[in-house]
Motif scaffolding. Structure first.
Motif, short mmCIF file in Angstrom:
data_model
loop_
_atom_site.label_atom_id
_atom_site.label_comp_id
_atom_site.label_asym_id
_atom_site.label_seq_id
_atom_site.Cartn_x
_atom_site.Cartn_y
_atom_site.Cartn_z
N ARG A 207 44.87 37.72 41.65
CA ARG A 207 46.11 37.27 42.26
C ARG A 207 46.67 38.33 43.21
NH1 ARG A 207 48.04 32.78 39.44
NH2 ARG A 207 46.92 32.40 37.48
N ASP A 208 47.36 37.85 44.24
CA ASP A 208 47.98 38.77 45.18
C ASP A 208 49.41 39.08 44.74
OD1 ASP A 208 49.53 36.58 45.84
OD2 ASP A 208 48.71 36.34 47.87
N ILE A 209 50.15 39.78 45.57
CA ILE A 209 51.49 40.23 45.22
C ILE A 209 52.42 39.06 44.90
CG2 ILE A 209 52.27 40.25 47.64
CD1 ILE A 209 53.85 42.81 46.92
N HIS A 210 52.11 37.88 45.45
CA HIS A 210 52.94 36.70 45.20
C HIS A 210 52.51 35.92 43.96
CE1 HIS A 210 54.52 37.51 49.16
NE2 HIS A 210 53.33 37.41 49.68
N GLY A 211 51.42 36.35 43.34
CA GLY A 211 50.90 35.63 42.18
C GLY A 211 49.92 34.53 42.53
N ASP A 212 49.61 34.38 43.82
CA ASP A 212 48.65 33.36 44.24
C ASP A 212 47.23 33.85 44.00
OD1 ASP A 212 50.72 31.72 45.18
OD2 ASP A 212 50.75 32.74 47.11
N VAL A 213 46.35 32.95 43.56
CA VAL A 213 44.94 33.30 43.37
C VAL A 213 44.26 33.34 44.73
CG1 VAL A 213 42.74 32.59 42.35
CG2 VAL A 213 44.87 32.36 41.04
N VAL A 214 43.82 34.53 45.14
CA VAL A 214 43.23 34.71 46.47
C VAL A 214 41.73 34.99 46.40
CG1 VAL A 214 45.36 35.48 47.56
CG2 VAL A 214 43.86 37.17 46.45
N ALA A 215 41.22 35.26 45.21
CA ALA A 215 39.80 35.58 45.07
C ALA A 215 39.41 35.44 43.61
CB ALA A 215 39.51 37.01 45.56
N ALA A 216 38.11 35.55 43.36
CA ALA A 216 37.60 35.53 41.99
C ALA A 216 36.66 36.71 41.81
CB ALA A 216 36.87 34.22 41.71
N VAL A 217 36.71 37.32 40.65
CA VAL A 217 35.76 38.36 40.29
C VAL A 217 34.80 37.76 39.28
CG1 VAL A 217 37.32 39.26 38.50
CG2 VAL A 217 35.46 40.71 39.39
N SER A 218 33.52 38.02 39.44
CA SER A 218 32.54 37.40 38.56
C SER A 218 31.42 38.37 38.22
CB SER A 218 31.95 36.14 39.20
OG SER A 218 31.23 36.47 40.39
N ILE A 219 30.75 38.07 37.15
CA ILE A 219 29.50 38.75 36.81
C ILE A 219 28.45 37.68 36.58
CG2 ILE A 219 30.46 40.89 35.88
CD1 ILE A 219 30.34 39.78 33.13
N GLY A 220 27.23 37.97 37.04
CA GLY A 220 26.14 37.01 36.92
C GLY A 220 24.87 37.70 36.48
N ALA A 221 24.01 36.92 35.83
CA ALA A 221 22.77 37.49 35.31
C ALA A 221 21.79 36.36 35.04
CB ALA A 221 23.04 38.26 34.01
N PRO A 222 20.51 36.69 34.85
CA PRO A 222 19.56 35.67 34.41
C PRO A 222 20.05 35.04 33.11
CG PRO A 222 18.40 37.64 35.12
CD PRO A 222 19.85 38.00 35.08
N ALA A 223 19.99 33.73 33.01
CA ALA A 223 20.51 33.02 31.84
C ALA A 223 19.85 33.46 30.55
CB ALA A 223 20.34 31.51 32.04
N ALA A 224 18.60 33.88 30.62
CA ALA A 224 17.89 34.31 29.42
C ALA A 224 18.55 35.53 28.78
CB ALA A 224 16.43 34.65 29.77
N ARG A 225 19.22 36.35 29.61
CA ARG A 225 19.89 37.54 29.09
C ARG A 225 21.39 37.32 28.91
NH1 ARG A 225 18.47 41.21 32.96
NH2 ARG A 225 20.45 41.19 34.07
N PHE A 226 21.92 36.27 29.55
CA PHE A 226 23.36 36.08 29.60
C PHE A 226 23.73 34.79 28.89
CE2 PHE A 226 27.30 36.20 32.51
CZ PHE A 226 27.89 37.20 31.73
N GLY A 227 23.43 34.74 27.60
CA GLY A 227 23.69 33.55 26.80
C GLY A 227 25.16 33.42 26.42
N THR A 228 25.44 32.47 25.53
CA THR A 228 26.82 32.17 25.14
C THR A 228 27.52 33.37 24.55
OG1 THR A 228 26.24 29.86 24.71
CG2 THR A 228 28.27 30.68 23.72
#
Length: 262
Positions: A207-228
């Protein structure tokens, strides 16, 4: 695109740059002289740019000045520059904390553009270069950004056809609408095998100074290593990373919470 079209675009860009002198307004004749163009051509360019909000006519002098849309574009550039500076240290910490690739995505139309990225140290990792565009409906970053759009914009997106990239891609508007509501409620999103088989990711809002969502932070990986289990384990870290970037942009979640309670 024809040579004539390219020439028109170039002249329009030159015309906009003429206002960098910061004069209160500039007349058609003066612009034509500075650009070495005919007055009629400059007038046509100004008329088109005014229709798009890029310039406006001063009713007092009859001259032209930059329009509000140019200001808005400048603010958008500033946000992205500030975002890069604010996200860098947080991305590095997130990558070291989770061991997985971390990235920042922003919404552009129906797509997510990754504007910053740090690669995992694992030998088996994802390769998504900075600047890459991906469909918003089948990525965790896209779901976060869509979830926080104003409702009319979100509904307009859901009304458009969505490509089914894998058997797991959600293309039913009702199903995606419900998932986006869940994303808003829990504070993060996930996507598994939706854009590409074998790829999993989770994302949280920035969120920016106004509280609006301006971006997303994410992490990604091969599904075999990044299970539930690892996805659930890292979700809290990811939400905290999004809040950390937001704080660096001037957002104060404590003030926002008090405002909601008032």
């Amino acid at each position: 695109m024809t040579d004539a079209t390219l020439s028109t675009v170039r002249n329009a860009a030159r015309l906009l740059k003429a206002f960098l002198t910061r004069e209160e307004s500039i007349g058609v004749s003066e612009l034509a002289r500075r650009l070495d163009l005919g007055k009629s051509g400059v007038h046509r360019l100004l008329t088109t740019l005014a229709a798009e909000g890029l310039v406006e006519q001063d009713p007092r002098t009859g001259g032209y000045r930059l329009g509000i849309v140019v200001f808005e574009l400048g603010e958008a550039v500033k946000v992205h520059m500030d975002l890069h500076a604010a996200a860098g240290p947080v991305l590095a910490h997130l990558r070291d904390q989770t061991g997985e690739s971390s990235q920042i995505g922003v919404l552009d139309g129906d797509e997510v553009v990754y504007v910053d990225r740090l690669e995992s140290a694992h030998s088996l990792r994802l390769f998504t270069e900075t600047g890459r565009r991906v469909p918003a409906h089948c990525t965790s970053s896209g779901k976060v950004l869509l979830a926080h759009l104003p409702e009319p914009e979100r509904e307009a997106f859901l009304a458009r056809p969505m490509a089914r990239l894998t058997p797991h891609t959600v293309v039913d508007p009702a199903v995606l609408r419900a998932e986006l509501a869940s994303v808003r409620a829990r504070g993060w999103a996930e996507a598994v095998d939706e854009r590409e088989i074998g790829v999993a990711s989770i994302a949280a809002p920035i969120r920016d100074i106004h509280g609006d969502v301006v971006a997303a932070v994410s992490i990604g990986a091969p599904a075999a290593r990044f299970g539930t289990v690892p996805r659930r384990r890292f979700a809290r870290d990811l939400v905290e990373a999004g809040e950390a970037v937001g704080r660096r942009l001037g957002w104060n979640p404590e003030l926002a919470a008090r405002g909601r309670e008032a």
